[in-house]
Design an enzyme around this catalytic site. Structure first.
Site, mmCIF file in Angstrom:
data_model
loop_
_atom_site.group_PDB
_atom_site.id
_atom_site.type_symbol
_atom_site.label_atom_id
_atom_site.label_comp_id
_atom_site.label_asym_id
_atom_site.label_seq_id
_atom_site.Cartn_x
_atom_site.Cartn_y
_atom_site.Cartn_z
ATOM 1 C CG HIS A 34 4.896 -3.688 -3.152
ATOM 2 N ND1 HIS A 34 5.809 -2.676 -2.929
ATOM 3 C CD2 HIS A 34 4.076 -3.666 -2.087
ATOM 4 C CE1 HIS A 34 5.544 -2.080 -1.775
ATOM 5 N NE2 HIS A 34 4.488 -2.670 -1.248
ATOM 6 C CG ASP A 36 3.638 -4.219 2.036
ATOM 7 O OD1 ASP A 36 4.597 -3.496 2.347
ATOM 8 O OD2 ASP A 36 2.801 -3.910 1.178
ATOM 9 C CD GLU A 138 4.682 0.538 0.036
ATOM 10 O OE1 GLU A 138 3.591 0.685 -0.548
ATOM 11 O OE2 GLU A 138 4.895 -0.350 0.877
ATOM 12 C CG HIS A 165 3.300 4.808 1.805
ATOM 13 N ND1 HIS A 165 2.457 4.812 2.891
ATOM 14 C CD2 HIS A 165 3.028 3.659 1.128
ATOM 15 C CE1 HIS A 165 1.721 3.719 2.881
ATOM 16 N NE2 HIS A 165 2.037 2.998 1.814
ATOM 17 C CG HIS A 210 2.221 4.654 -2.846
ATOM 18 N ND1 HIS A 210 1.090 4.764 -2.078
ATOM 19 C CD2 HIS A 210 2.683 3.391 -2.681
ATOM 20 C CE1 HIS A 210 0.882 3.614 -1.451
ATOM 21 N NE2 HIS A 210 1.817 2.758 -1.812
ATOM 22 C CG HIS A 231 2.439 -1.628 -4.996
ATOM 23 N ND1 HIS A 231 3.565 -0.857 -4.995
ATOM 24 C CD2 HIS A 231 1.760 -1.285 -3.862
ATOM 25 C CE1 HIS A 231 3.582 -0.086 -3.917
ATOM 26 N NE2 HIS A 231 2.494 -0.315 -3.230
ATOM 27 C CG ASP A 345 0.031 -3.868 -1.871
ATOM 28 O OD1 ASP A 345 0.998 -4.002 -1.093
ATOM 29 O OD2 ASP A 345 -0.793 -2.947 -1.761
#
Length: 396
Positions: A34, A36, A138, A165, A210, A231, A345
């Site tokens: 993961h 971003d 995500e 999420h 999550h 993650h 992350d």
């Protein structure tokens, strides 16, 4: 992607520098679960991939090509994250924009990155010396309640979807959503189980980061394929609700899934978790916004000044590489070395453990594992083999 305590903000990494020459790789390439970067490019550069300067090193980001190369990253799941606060229609549009961003990153740096959807693609990219680039959505809000949208994301190359999420969807309970805030873990609805079944049919990996514990359990009951936590870390080591409980992790060996341990300070350190909770409470007390915001909301200047004073008196504690090691060793003892991986992350959190210079942070982490006696076989499985196996076992 983790929420900032107040308005949307970006971290500022140290000035990029040429990484120190590293000894011949003592481990397999890193296959990270993961990152971003696509959202960071939207927030910081308006999706101008060239302006981001990834090839030269970028101090506004955790991720750039020199640090990816220095750390030996060989495959990356790029998150095509969008905020769960968007409307259903806006979520779909924004997700498509994120997919477009990943494709443009690869096109702009085709000597470094190569699109991949299968394990064979990943291996072939590695043989050519390129970083295999995969995509993960995500949050189930990205499909706006439509299995047709889910199918189209799969056709566009999205290989996993996180079921939620930070907020609940109408069909899945988030670890940090309104239902859990009321003490109600509603798990998956019948439609949520249908989503899991369709993901299995499409070859999309079910990602359980999550989500609430009951959603984790319900998804494990519903799936016929291995799952990922793309993650997350271990709740037994740090009690943040975003981490996975031991009772759930113990099901990974029979499922074939993998926990990809993350590096977010408040997920790996109890001191950081407690501080983040106190920080949130203080902002709420002052009437300041909390959570993730696409566009920074207005703040009362006096309240913002009071919060700054509070933060000076209560500085944020630091997590360390040793904190991450504790999670990895707990997970290895609990589920075995074939069911753990790495999901940093990067560019989805403001802070990182001390000594982790963005994606180059794999170097001190893997050095620490070597110092603690991890075998080459176990490190290779952690870095590469376990994630590659899940990818292959979920293909159709």
């Amino acid at each position: 992607m983790q929420p900032a305590p107040g308005p949307a903000q970006r971290h500022h990494a140290p000035e990029p520098h040429a990484p120190e020459p590293h000894a011949p790789e003592p481990h397999a390439p890193v296959f990270d679960g993961h990152n971003d970067l696509p959202w960071a490019l939207r927030q910081d550069f308006g999706y101008d991939v060239q302006a981001a300067g990834l090839a030269d090193g970028q101090p506004l980001l955790h991720t750039d090509i020199p640090r990816l190369r220095a750390a030996g990253v060989g495959a990356q799941f790029w998150s095509v994250f969008v905020p769960s606060t968007l409307s259903p229609e806006a979520s779909v549009v924004a997700t498509l924009e994120q997919i477009d961003c990943v494709r443009r990153i690869v096109e702009a740096h085709s000597d470094t990155f190569e699109l991949a959807t299968t394990a064979a693609d990943v291996r072939a990219a590695a043989e050519r010396g390129r970083i295999a680039s995969l995509m993960g959505a995500e949050g189930g809000h990205s499909i706006a309640g439509s299995l047709a949208v889910l199918r189209m994301l799969a056709r566009l190359g999205v290989r996993y979807m996180t079921l939620t999420h930070n907020d609940d969807t109408p069909w899945a309970c988030s670890a940090t959503g309104e239902a859990m805030g009321r003490g109600e873990d509603t798990g998956l609805s019948p439609f949520g189980r249908e989503v899991v079944s369709e993901m299995n049919r499409l070859g999309m990996i079910v990602d359980l980061s999550h989500v609430s514990p009951r959603t984790m359990e319900d998804a494990l009951d519903a799936t016929s394929r291995p799952v990922l936590f793309s993650h997350s870390s271990c709740r037994a080591v740090c009690g943040h609700p975003r981490n996975a409980p031991d009772a759930v992790l113990e099901r990974l060996p029979s499922n074939g899934g993998v926990l990809m341990v993350t590096f977010v300070p408040k997920f790996v350190s109890e001191a950081c978790r407690a501080h983040a909770l106190a920080l949130r409470d203080k902002r709420l007390e002052l009437g300041l916004p909390v959570g993730f915001h696409d566009v920074a909301p207005a703040e009362d200047p006096e309240a913002a000044a009071a919060f700054s004073q509070w933060l000076e008196r209560n500085p944020t504690p630091e997590a360390t590489v040793d904190d991450v090691v504790r999670h990895l060793e707990h997970a290895r003892e609990l589920v075995g070395p074939r069911h753990i991986g790495l999901g940093g992350d990067f560019d989805g959190t403001v802070d990182l453990p001390v000594g982790m210079d963005g994606v180059a942070g794999y170097l001190p982490l893997l050095d620490a594992l070597g110092e603690r006696g991890w075998s080459r076989e176990d490190v290779d499985a952690l870095c590469w083999g376990n994630a590659l196996r899940v990818l292959e076992e979920t293909e159709v």
